[in-house]
Design an enzyme around this catalytic site. Structure first.
Site, PDB file in Angstrom:
ATOM      1  N   GLY A   1     -30.768  21.197   5.483  1.00 52.05           N
ATOM      2  CA  GLY A   1     -29.508  20.744   4.894  1.00 52.05           C
ATOM      3  C   GLY A   1     -29.738  20.484   3.422  1.00 52.05           C
TER       4      GLY A   1
ATOM      5  CB  SER B   1     -23.009  23.075   2.900  1.00 54.44           C
ATOM      6  OG  SER B   1     -24.286  23.288   3.427  1.00 54.44           O
TER       7      SER B   1
ATOM      8  CB  SER C   1     -33.138  25.988  -0.541  1.00 55.48           C
ATOM      9  OG  SER C   1     -33.276  26.503   0.769  1.00 55.48           O
ATOM     10  CG  HIS C   2     -28.962  24.829   3.900  1.00 59.12           C
ATOM     11  ND1 HIS C   2     -28.275  25.331   2.834  1.00 59.12           N
ATOM     12  CD2 HIS C   2     -28.033  24.320   4.750  1.00 59.12           C
ATOM     13  CE1 HIS C   2     -26.978  25.144   3.034  1.00 59.12           C
ATOM     14  NE2 HIS C   2     -26.807  24.528   4.177  1.00 59.12           N
ATOM     15  CB  SER C   3     -35.390  25.615   4.044  1.00 57.90           C
ATOM     16  OG  SER C   3     -36.793  25.734   3.923  1.00 57.90           O
TER      17      SER C   3
END
Lengths: 254, 224
Positions: A43, A70, A9-11
């Protein structure tokens, strides 16, 4: 061991939260979070993803689940960096539902392909089920056995179908009644999907794909509910026999 | 360097110089790139790339890569780990595929350079699943590869990279009127029209840095 899961995950908090949620249903499955950048920002990080893949790989394979765009690219890059190992796959699935479905399947001992499929069919069980069988009461395969009114008086699992009757073409069908109090909840769904997933069979239970733990759970079938089973393919008979024996023994919950 | 005075191969020193020049030009354009991204994305492209290339500079301080391929691989790993946003895996894959294309060659002649650029572009296409005309990095990379291939016949390595840089810059400018089809900019529909794609813009800067490094190494070689 079981198939392991990597949650990208981004977080960092989101990845940890998904792991926490999925772990509730999968005590023995290695769930490795890979959230946020190396310095704790929003990110994804190749290093974090690769080390999580290493953690989750206990020999039976790894399914990787991701959140936004991404994160998918980072996970793909990690696989490419590691030489595209055959026992690691990226699931095209919604993160939360996919992780829970995959974790339940992995807990049941399902193979890599079945765990991946569990995640990927978690998308929209309602739509998938209704698209397959408009009106769940109508059993595919034709064996719409008259059930004499009270399906809830079930008693021991009453096989109301014509035994292992070959009703239409090569389809093997059966109508079974759930007798365990909890019905087809997560664990039994995982048991069925796990064992059916290892067979060469195309099987539907009340219109839901019998190899998908999430679609089976989404039926919400409780005690006394009839299950219309229809299977085709080389292992059709074995598959229907398995469902029958599991249902008749109340999934070991009686 | 003296044996490359005829311009027949770009070595590890060129690759290192390219990466250092890229880091410098990204740092100089950090705010401008993020402003492009703020218009049609999430406004972090400059900061993200700057973080990645700064990390590359730090790694180059620690150890000198022996070949261009080793330099590209180090850059790939670092960008994928440090950038955070989509540019990380995209540029990272570009450098990783370029590293694979050149193997352990000590110096890159025009043919190997074109192979590296082509592999890099193909990597971006595969990773981003975008096609030309969708307002992405690919709109800079694809004309750059085509121009590089055309220049490779009879040209020096510097000629190849100069042609690539020029085409990439034109390609980036040509993204202005496009509607975005990929990434967050795709949610904007026609509102993306009139804004340059930040990834195409940074691609042009980085390819220009490659050409500058080649010209500089050629000059150094000729002068030696």
């Amino acid at each position: 061991m079981t198939v392991g899961l990597v949650i990208v995950s981004h977080s960092a908090q989101l990845a940890a939260g998904v792991v926490e949620l999925a772990a509730q249903m999968a005590r023995d499955v290695v769930l490795a979070p890979a959230g946020g950048t190396d310095d704790g920002g929003i990110g994804t990080s190749l290093e974090k993803v690769m080390s999580a893949m290493g953690l989750a790989d206990t020999g039976d394979g790894v399914v990787v689940l991701t959140d936004l765009g991404s994160a998918v690219m980072t996970a793909e890059s990690a696989l490419e960096f590691m030489g595209s190992p055959e026992n690691m796959v990226l699931a095209d699935a919604p993160l939360v539902e996919g992780a829970v479905a995959a974790a339940v399947a992995a807990q049941s001992g399902a193979t890599l392909a079945v765990v991946q499929k569990a995640a990927e069919t978690a998308l929209d069980p309602g739509a998938a089920a209704s698209a397959k069988a408009p009106g769940a009461a109508q059993a595919p395969g034709g064996s719409q056995a008259p059930c004499g009114g009270q399906p809830s008086d079930g008693g021991p699992a009453a096989d109301k179908g014509a035994g292992a009757g070959h009703s239409t073409g090569a389809a093997v069908t059966a109508v079974l009644t759930l007798i365990n109090p909890m019905g087809l909840h997560a664990r039994p769904a995982a048991v069925l999907a796990g064992e059916l997933g290892a067979m060469d069979v195309d099987i539907e239970i009340n219109g839901a794909d019998g190899q998908s733990v999430f679609l089976l759970m989404a039926l919400g079938a409780g005690e006394g509910r009839e299950l219309h089973v229809s299977a085709s393919g080389p292992d059709a008979q074995r598959a229907v026999d398995l469902v029958r024996s599991k249902v008749e023994e109340g999934f070991g919950e009686l | 360097m003296s044996d490359t005075g005829t311009g027949q191969g770009l070595d590890a020193a060129w690759a290192v110089d390219w990466l250092l020049r890229s880091a410098a030009v990204v740092a100089d354009n950090r705010v401008a790139l993020s402003e492009l991204d703020r218009a049609i994305g999430d406004g972090d492209h400059g900061e993200n790339l700057d973080r990645g290339f700064s990390a590359i500079v730090a790694k180059l301080d620690e150890e000198e890569p022996a070949t261009p391929g080793a330099a590209f691989k180090m850059a790939a790993m670092t960008l994928m780990s440090k950038v955070g946003g989509a540019a990380g895996p995209l540029y990272g894959t570009a450098f990783l595929r370029a590293a694979t294309a050149v193997g352990d060659a000590d110096a890159l002649d025009p043919t190997l350079l074109v192979a590296a650029l082509t592999a890099a572009r193909d990597g971006v296409v595969a990773r981003g699943k975008a096609e030309p005309g969708e307002k992405t990095m690919i709109d800079a990379w694809t004309p750059a590869v085509d121009a590089a291939a055309a220049a490779a016949a009879g040209g020096s390595p510097a000629d190849v990279l100069l042609a690539a840089a020029e085409a990439a810059e034109a390609g980036a400018v040509a993204t202005d009127p496009l509607i975005a089809r990929k990434g967050r900019a795709s949610y904007l529909g026609e509102r993306a029209i009139g804004h340059r794609d930040p990834g195409a813009a940074s691609s042009a800067l980085i390819l220009r840095a490659a050409a500058d490094a080649a010209v500089s190494s050629g000059t150094a070689g000729a002068g030696a």
